[in-house]
Scaffold this active site. Structure first.
Site, PDB file in Angstrom:
ATOM      1  N   SER A 124      30.564  35.570  -7.876  1.00 12.73           N
ATOM      2  CA  SER A 124      31.275  35.718  -6.541  1.00 12.73           C
ATOM      3  C   SER A 124      32.522  34.430  -6.731  1.00 12.73           C
ATOM      4  O   SER A 124      32.664  33.556  -6.959  1.00 12.73           O
ATOM      5  CB  SER A 124      30.507  35.548  -5.554  1.00 12.73           C
ATOM      6  OG  SER A 124      31.729  35.201  -4.330  1.00 12.73           O
ATOM      7  N   TYR A 149      24.647  30.841   0.348  1.00 15.37           N
ATOM      8  CA  TYR A 149      24.458  32.222  -0.794  1.00 15.37           C
ATOM      9  C   TYR A 149      25.793  31.974  -1.986  1.00 15.37           C
ATOM     10  O   TYR A 149      25.047  31.442  -3.084  1.00 15.37           O
ATOM     11  CB  TYR A 149      25.107  33.538  -0.280  1.00 15.37           C
ATOM     12  CG  TYR A 149      25.737  34.736  -1.140  1.00 15.37           C
ATOM     13  CD1 TYR A 149      27.562  34.304  -1.075  1.00 15.37           C
ATOM     14  CD2 TYR A 149      25.097  35.479  -1.821  1.00 15.37           C
ATOM     15  CE1 TYR A 149      28.083  35.116  -1.897  1.00 15.37           C
ATOM     16  CE2 TYR A 149      26.066  36.420  -2.335  1.00 15.37           C
ATOM     17  CZ  TYR A 149      27.336  36.234  -2.093  1.00 15.37           C
ATOM     18  OH  TYR A 149      28.051  37.340  -3.292  1.00 15.37           O
ATOM     19  N   LYS A 153      24.947  31.752  -7.093  1.00 13.45           N
ATOM     20  CA  LYS A 153      25.632  32.100  -7.343  1.00 13.45           C
ATOM     21  C   LYS A 153      25.888  30.839  -8.570  1.00 13.45           C
ATOM     22  O   LYS A 153      26.075  31.240 -10.088  1.00 13.45           O
ATOM     23  CB  LYS A 153      26.868  33.099  -6.641  1.00 13.45           C
ATOM     24  CG  LYS A 153      26.872  34.143  -5.809  1.00 13.45           C
ATOM     25  CD  LYS A 153      26.561  35.041  -7.009  1.00 13.45           C
ATOM     26  CE  LYS A 153      26.261  36.446  -5.797  1.00 13.45           C
ATOM     27  NZ  LYS A 153      25.263  37.560  -6.683  1.00 13.45           N
TER      28      LYS A 153
HETATM   29  C1  WQD Z   1      38.542  39.307   4.403  1.00 12.82           C
HETATM   30  C2  WQD Z   1      39.568  39.310   5.630  1.00 12.82           C
HETATM   31  C3  WQD Z   1      38.896  38.003   7.257  1.00 12.82           C
HETATM   32  C4  WQD Z   1      36.517  41.208   9.001  1.00 12.82           C
HETATM   33  C5  WQD Z   1      33.874  38.043   1.696  1.00 12.82           C
HETATM   34  C6  WQD Z   1      32.254  37.398   0.885  1.00 12.82           C
HETATM   35  C7  WQD Z   1      32.567  36.684   0.223  1.00 12.82           C
HETATM   36  C8  WQD Z   1      31.920  37.955  -0.590  1.00 12.82           C
HETATM   37  C9  WQD Z   1      32.745  38.639  -0.195  1.00 12.82           C
HETATM   38  C10 WQD Z   1      30.491  38.417  -2.067  1.00 12.82           C
HETATM   39  C11 WQD Z   1      39.147  37.512   5.920  1.00 12.82           C
HETATM   40  C12 WQD Z   1      39.102  39.711   8.025  1.00 12.82           C
HETATM   41  C13 WQD Z   1      37.197  40.236   8.554  1.00 12.82           C
HETATM   42  C14 WQD Z   1      36.444  41.715  10.395  1.00 12.82           C
HETATM   43  C15 WQD Z   1      38.692  40.347  10.238  1.00 12.82           C
HETATM   44  N1  WQD Z   1      31.131  38.987  -0.587  1.00 12.82           N
HETATM   45  N2  WQD Z   1      38.260  40.061   9.220  1.00 12.82           N
HETATM   46  N3  WQD Z   1      37.996  41.324  10.641  1.00 12.82           N
HETATM   47  O1  WQD Z   1      35.051  36.760   3.941  1.00 12.82           O
HETATM   48  O2  WQD Z   1      37.323  36.973   2.025  1.00 12.82           O
HETATM   49  O3  WQD Z   1      34.815  37.225   1.544  1.00 12.82           O
HETATM   50  O4  WQD Z   1      33.595  39.621   1.086  1.00 12.82           O
HETATM   51  O5  WQD Z   1      30.968  37.652  -3.145  1.00 12.82           O
HETATM   52  O6  WQD Z   1      31.058  36.452  -0.098  1.00 12.82           O
HETATM   53  O7  WQD Z   1      32.809  35.601   2.041  1.00 12.82           O
HETATM   54  O8  WQD Z   1      35.713  39.012   2.932  1.00 12.82           O
HETATM   55  O9  WQD Z   1      36.207  41.055   4.493  1.00 12.82           O
HETATM   56  O10 WQD Z   1      34.561  39.112   5.214  1.00 12.82           O
HETATM   57  O11 WQD Z   1      36.920  39.118   4.602  1.00 12.82           O
HETATM   58  O12 WQD Z   1      39.877  40.225  10.724  1.00 12.82           O
HETATM   59  O13 WQD Z   1      35.704  41.997  10.656  1.00 12.82           O
HETATM   60  O14 WQD Z   1      39.054  39.907   6.682  1.00 12.82           O
HETATM   61  O15 WQD Z   1      39.114  36.540   8.234  1.00 12.82           O
HETATM   62  O16 WQD Z   1      40.478  37.385   6.266  1.00 12.82           O
HETATM   63  P1  WQD Z   1      35.160  37.481   2.823  1.00 12.82           P
HETATM   64  P2  WQD Z   1      35.684  39.672   4.303  1.00 12.82           P
END
Ligand code: WQD
Length: 339
Positions: A124, A149, A153
């Site tokens: 990741s 988590y 990885k």
């Molecule tokens: C994306 C953007 C949020 C939800 C995560 C994991 C990481 C990886 C990929 C496994 C950010 C914003 C999100 C919501 C929002 N997984 N958001 N409202 O955090 O980049 O990564 O998934 O490896 O481990 O951390 O992805 O989709 O949660 O967020 O505004 O309800 O969307 O702030 O900017 P993230 P995400």
């Protein structure tokens, strides 16, 4: 000669089974259904046009794994199986280390017992931590990872690198995913998160289908064009094809290789919302709320190495990702659960 997919009924695992079949590989899949549903087996079989060779097995079960290696000549393993909820990992660290790290060690020991020397590992981008600047390149030092988590990885990357150092005939492909979204164009397999989605696109999809009232946008005070966070979203089918390319590389090379699987193109939260609304003609109501703990402003891949080493690059657009997500969600409002 078969390719064994651990976690083969999961979101990325199921899409990778399809792409491997299309590429002509013999596929054997296992899953313990901790994070997946048995219905995925029939969906994969229907899409690939032949019954999926499947075993219900936990990667911590050496005897169960050995039975699979006894029944099939496994030339490479693509290892997806693992727990993946960032927040849950801070509450249950021991279970994350036991499942993700100890399970991977068990898998590698069984591979060694049967002379299988090729693994493609689902890592990741979170291992870059928060201090590395985007676009992120594989030669950057790994960062101060923020949760158990992400540490599992990183530990698994080191375990596989050490196996490669101990056995010069071994090949380990350590694939660092950015933000996988979207679904197969058939609308029959897709992302089916347990409970309320943590991630952006599945949350948007559940707002679109009426299961959730509105999207919470976590902060609009970031230093970006519209104040919301920017990420490198990659279509899950492109990600799956990256694994096919990594297997092909592993079958003719040795050593450990870290490879980013991303597009190199960033979109903000509101870019994604706007694209989803435009492509699918569906309003997505949202409210701006405070930033989410641990989020960073921007996270982007430099995808150069994947192109040069594997001959792979992402091909789907954000519009494709939005269209394919909606087709899956609309046709499966309850995911793989029965209506
Ligand atoms: C994306 C953007 C949020 C939800 C995560 C994991 C990481 C990886 C990929 C496994 C950010 C914003 C999100 C919501 C929002 N997984 N958001 N409202 O955090 O980049 O990564 O998934 O490896 O481990 O951390 O992805 O989709 O949660 O967020 O505004 O309800 O969307 O702030 O900017 P993230 P995400």
């Amino acid at each position: 000669m078969a390719i064994l997919i651990t976690g083969g009924c999961g979101y990325i695992g199921s899409h990778t089974c399809i792409e491997l079949c299309k590429a002509g590989y013999e596929v054997v899949a296992l899953d313990n259904f901790h994070n997946a549903k048995p219905k995925v087996i029939e969906r994969i079989s229907a899409l690939s046009g032949k019954p999926l060779t499947f075993y219900t097995c936990d990667i911590r079960d050496a005897r169960g794994l050995s039975a699979i290696f006894e029944a099939h000549t496994v030339e490479a393993v693509i290892h997806f199986a693992g727990w993946k909820a960032v927040g849950e990992s801070t509450v249950l660290p021991l279970e994350y280390y036991e499942n993700n790290v100890s399970g991977t060690v068990t898998l590698l020991k069984v591979m060694r017992k049967f002379g299988c020397k090729r693994i493609v590992f689902s890592s990741s981008a979170t291992v870059y931590g928060e201090e590395n600047p985007s676009p992120l390149t594989e030669d950057m030092p790994v960062g101060k990872v923020a949760n158990p988590y992400a540490r599992t990885k990183l530990f698994n990357e080191h375990v596989i690198e050490d196996v490669c150092a101990a056995d010069p005939d071994f090949c380990g492909m350590l694939l660092r995913y950015f933000n996988p979204i979207g679904a197969h164009e058939s609308g029959t397999i897709g992302e089916d998160p347990n409970g309320i989605p943590n991630n952006l696109m599945p949350y948007i999809a559940q707002v679109a289908v009426g299961k959730l009232p509105y999207l919470q946008v976590f902060g609009n005070d970031y230093p970006t064009h519209d104040g919301t966070g920017i990420r490198d979203y990659i279509h899950v089918v492109d990600l799956a094809r990256g694994h096919v390319a990594a297997v092909a590389y592993a079958l003719s090379h040795t050593g450990a290789q870290v490879v980013n699987l991303g597009t190199g193109v960033g979109y903000s939260v509101l870019d994604v919302v706007t694209a989803f609304e435009r492509v699918n003609q569906i309003p997505i109501p949202y409210k701006i709320v405070p930033r989410r703990e641990g989020d960073v402003t921007i996270y982007l891949a430099d995808p150069t190495k994947a192109k040069e080493l594997l001959g792979w690059q992402a091909e789907h657009s954000l519009e494709d990702m939005c269209r394919d997500t909606w087709r899956w969600q609309q046709r499966n409002p309850n995911g793989y659960d029965d209506e």
